[in-house]
Design a protein around this motif. Structure first.
Motif, PDB file in Angstrom:
ATOM      1  N   MET A 422       0.831  -1.203   0.000  1.00  0.00           N
ATOM      2  CA  MET A 422       0.000   0.000   0.000  1.00  0.00           C
ATOM      3  C   MET A 422       0.868   1.258   0.000  1.00  0.00           C
ATOM      4  O   MET A 422       0.605   2.226  -0.731  1.00  0.00           O
ATOM      5  N   THR A 426       1.015   3.738  -3.303  1.00  0.00           N
ATOM      6  CA  THR A 426       0.479   5.082  -3.062  1.00  0.00           C
ATOM      7  C   THR A 426       1.503   6.136  -3.460  1.00  0.00           C
ATOM      8  O   THR A 426       1.177   7.144  -4.099  1.00  0.00           O
ATOM      9  N   TYR A 427       2.752   5.882  -3.113  1.00  0.00           N
ATOM     10  CA  TYR A 427       3.815   6.845  -3.422  1.00  0.00           C
ATOM     11  C   TYR A 427       4.024   6.981  -4.928  1.00  0.00           C
ATOM     12  O   TYR A 427       4.053   8.095  -5.461  1.00  0.00           O
ATOM     13  N   SER A 430       1.268   8.862  -6.669  1.00  0.00           N
ATOM     14  CA  SER A 430       1.093  10.276  -6.324  1.00  0.00           C
ATOM     15  C   SER A 430       2.334  11.135  -6.542  1.00  0.00           C
ATOM     16  O   SER A 430       2.222  12.344  -6.754  1.00  0.00           O
ATOM     17  N   MET A 439      -3.973  12.623  -4.274  1.00  0.00           N
ATOM     18  CA  MET A 439      -3.833  11.662  -3.190  1.00  0.00           C
ATOM     19  C   MET A 439      -5.039  10.736  -3.100  1.00  0.00           C
ATOM     20  O   MET A 439      -4.893   9.537  -2.850  1.00  0.00           O
ATOM     21  N   SER A 442      -4.739   8.206  -5.712  1.00  0.00           N
ATOM     22  CA  SER A 442      -3.587   7.349  -5.403  1.00  0.00           C
ATOM     23  C   SER A 442      -3.925   6.347  -4.315  1.00  0.00           C
ATOM     24  O   SER A 442      -3.557   5.173  -4.397  1.00  0.00           O
ATOM     25  N   TYR A 443      -4.638   6.810  -3.269  1.00  0.00           N
ATOM     26  CA  TYR A 443      -5.051   5.892  -2.207  1.00  0.00           C
ATOM     27  C   TYR A 443      -5.943   4.790  -2.764  1.00  0.00           C
ATOM     28  O   TYR A 443      -5.773   3.604  -2.461  1.00  0.00           O
ATOM     29  N   ALA A 446      -3.893   2.444  -5.084  1.00  0.00           N
ATOM     30  CA  ALA A 446      -2.988   1.594  -4.307  1.00  0.00           C
ATOM     31  C   ALA A 446      -3.750   0.502  -3.559  1.00  0.00           C
ATOM     32  O   ALA A 446      -3.288  -0.637  -3.445  1.00  0.00           O
TER      33      ALA A 446
END
Length: 481
Positions: A422, A426-427, A430, A439, A442-443, A446
């Motif tokens: 995760m 996510t990184y 984003s 974000m 992305s969340y 992910a």
């Protein structure tokens, strides 16, 4: 101060408690011959004692990561302490122990080979590329960082280019010669300097009654940067680092008995976490977040190291502390290139007894690294952080599959593997160096990818358990008497 001292105590307790749990779940067999004996070649497979292996492992894994990372992570405030403590005990040390011990059980294999065996042949090629990328980035970062510190100690005496060249010469020699000739002989002395440096700064914090903030979940980052996922990539070494998965197999080829693994792999990760705690606490206690951020943006973490060392220990003691910090990246950079050589040699099946075979593999790595030294350090660190934690994610899935195939408690590896899946996705979704998405998107993305990885793990596990008449997770090696 209470949080700082309590964190150190919890880390030590974690070694003696959860470390034993992990060791028991893995199931050491001291009667089993290790690759150091069964595959001895006088170059990479060389039996060495526990003390020497432990010190080499510590210096291998503890580059500038457990110093620079926690200093930059200090911008978030004491929430960083939680990640260092919990991340190290339940993720980082487990990651290091499993990669080291599984490698011992598989003829000292490096992560790409292990990924191919436990996650599928495609993953072998993916992880091989990832590992080489990570190791070249590490080697490059660990040239420029110590060179900058040395240049600060010798203003005007030696040019930065000369210092970088001298470090590269040492790296070439340490990469090519047998492990017991340079690394095995110098590392005990380097280790002593490292420990003196860390103990000196740590003792200075306690003696002076430094105003170390107590734990809080409040995000103190002056730029308002979100804790998730960036904190977990900023502080990697010192909590959880995929780079360690490339280093543990070096020592798996020199370990005499499996019982030594908990001290060498799990224990040295805990010791690295203590070093990280010391530097994170020093940065938080001596600088306000805004002031720290200004220094980092202007002169980088090396300037913080110099100022902290001088403020805490004076001119002479501060110089010793800085020398201890210089030792860290140099003793990780040399083994980064050594590990890259070994991974490539294993991948293309080239024996390493002849120095000519080592030379033609190693030289191109150094040429690429020299070119990368011209790139901005902060940019290199961002790519290193992502590649590093992506490697940690893969290594944890390897450990989870290894344990699950033996019907052992794989949750000790699969839970942190899910978390890091995760984090890393996510990184990359984003971040500006990735897809640059919002974000929220992305969340969501992910989370979907993480669920897919979980189902892929379950399906692959069930398929192998149902179709393999005899699941071989360990290579057969001669047993000791």
């Amino acid at each position: 101060m209470v949080t700082f001292l309590l964190s150190i105590v919890i880390l030590i307790i974690g070694y003696f408690t959860y470390g034993k749990v992990v060791e028991r779940i893995f199931g050491v067999k001291d009667e089993r011959s290790t690759p150091a004996y069964s595959m001895s070649d006088g170059v990479d497979y060389v039996p060495m004692g526990t003390k020497k292996n432990s010190m080499i492992q510590l210096l291998n894994i503890a580059g500038v990561g457990p110093i620079f990372g926690p200093i930059m992570g200090a911008l978030y405030g004491p929430v960083a302490f939680l990640w260092i403590v919990l991340g190290s005990i339940f993720a980082g040390a487990v990651h290091d122990y499993l990669t080291g011990m599984i490698s011992i059980r598989n003829r000292g294999a490096h992560l790409p080979e292990l990924a191919g065996k436990f996650l599928g042949k495609t993953m072998k090629h993916v992880v091989n590329a990832f590992s080489i990328l990570l190791l070249v980035l590490v080697g490059t970062v660990f040239v420029t960082a110590p060179a900058t510190l040395i240049a600060d100690l010798t203003p005007g005496w030696i040019g930065l280019g000369v210092i970088i060249a001298a470090i590269f010469v040492y790296y070439i020699v340490a990469t090519l010669l047998p492990i017991d000739k340079i690394i095995g002989r110098l590392y005990p002395y380097f280790g002593a300097l490292l420990l003196i440096s860390a103990v000196g700064v740590g003792a200075g914090l306690v003696i002076t009654g430094a105003d170390i903030p107590e734990v809080t979940l409040t995000n103190l980052h002056p730029a308002g940067t979100a804790i998730f996922p960036l904190l977990f990539l900023t502080i990697s070494c010192g909590a959880l680092s995929g780079f360690h998965a490339t280093q543990s197999p070096i020592i798996s080829r020199t370990t005499q008995k499996e019982k030594q693994g908990r001290k060498i792999f799990y224990g040295m990760m805990i010791l690295e976490a203590i070093i990280a705690m010391i530097w994170a606490a020093a940065a938080m206690s001596l600088f306000e977040p805004g002031e720290l951020n200004a220094i980092l943006n202007d002169a980088g973490p090396a300037a913080v190291v110099s100022e902290v060392s001088t403020l805490m220990l004076g001119a002479f003691g501060g110089t010793l502390a800085i020398l201890g910090v210089i030792v860290l990246p140099i003793t990780s950079g040399d083994t980064a290139f050594r590990s890259a050589r070994m991974i490539i040699a294993d991948y293309i099946n080239v024996k390493q007894m002849k120095i000519s075979s080592r030379l033609w593999i190693a030289i191109p790595l150094f040429v690429i690294s020299v070119a990368l030294t011209q790139i901005d350090f902060n940019l290199l660190w961002r790519y290193f952080s992502w590649a590093n934690q992506s490697t940690a994610m893969i290594a944890l899935w390897v450990g989870a599959m290894y344990l699950a195939l033996q019907r052992k408690n794989h949750w000790i590896a699969s839970i942190p593997a899910v978390f890091m899946t995760m984090v890393t996705f996510t990184y990359i979704l984003s971040a500006p160096i990735g897809f640059g998405l919002s974000m929220n998107i992305s969340y969501t993305g992910a989370a979907i990818i993480t669920v897919v990885c979980i189902f892929a793990f379950i399906i692959s596990l069930k398929k192998r358990l149902n179709t393999d008449t005899e699941i071989q997770v360990d290579d057969d090696l001669p047993q000791t008497a």
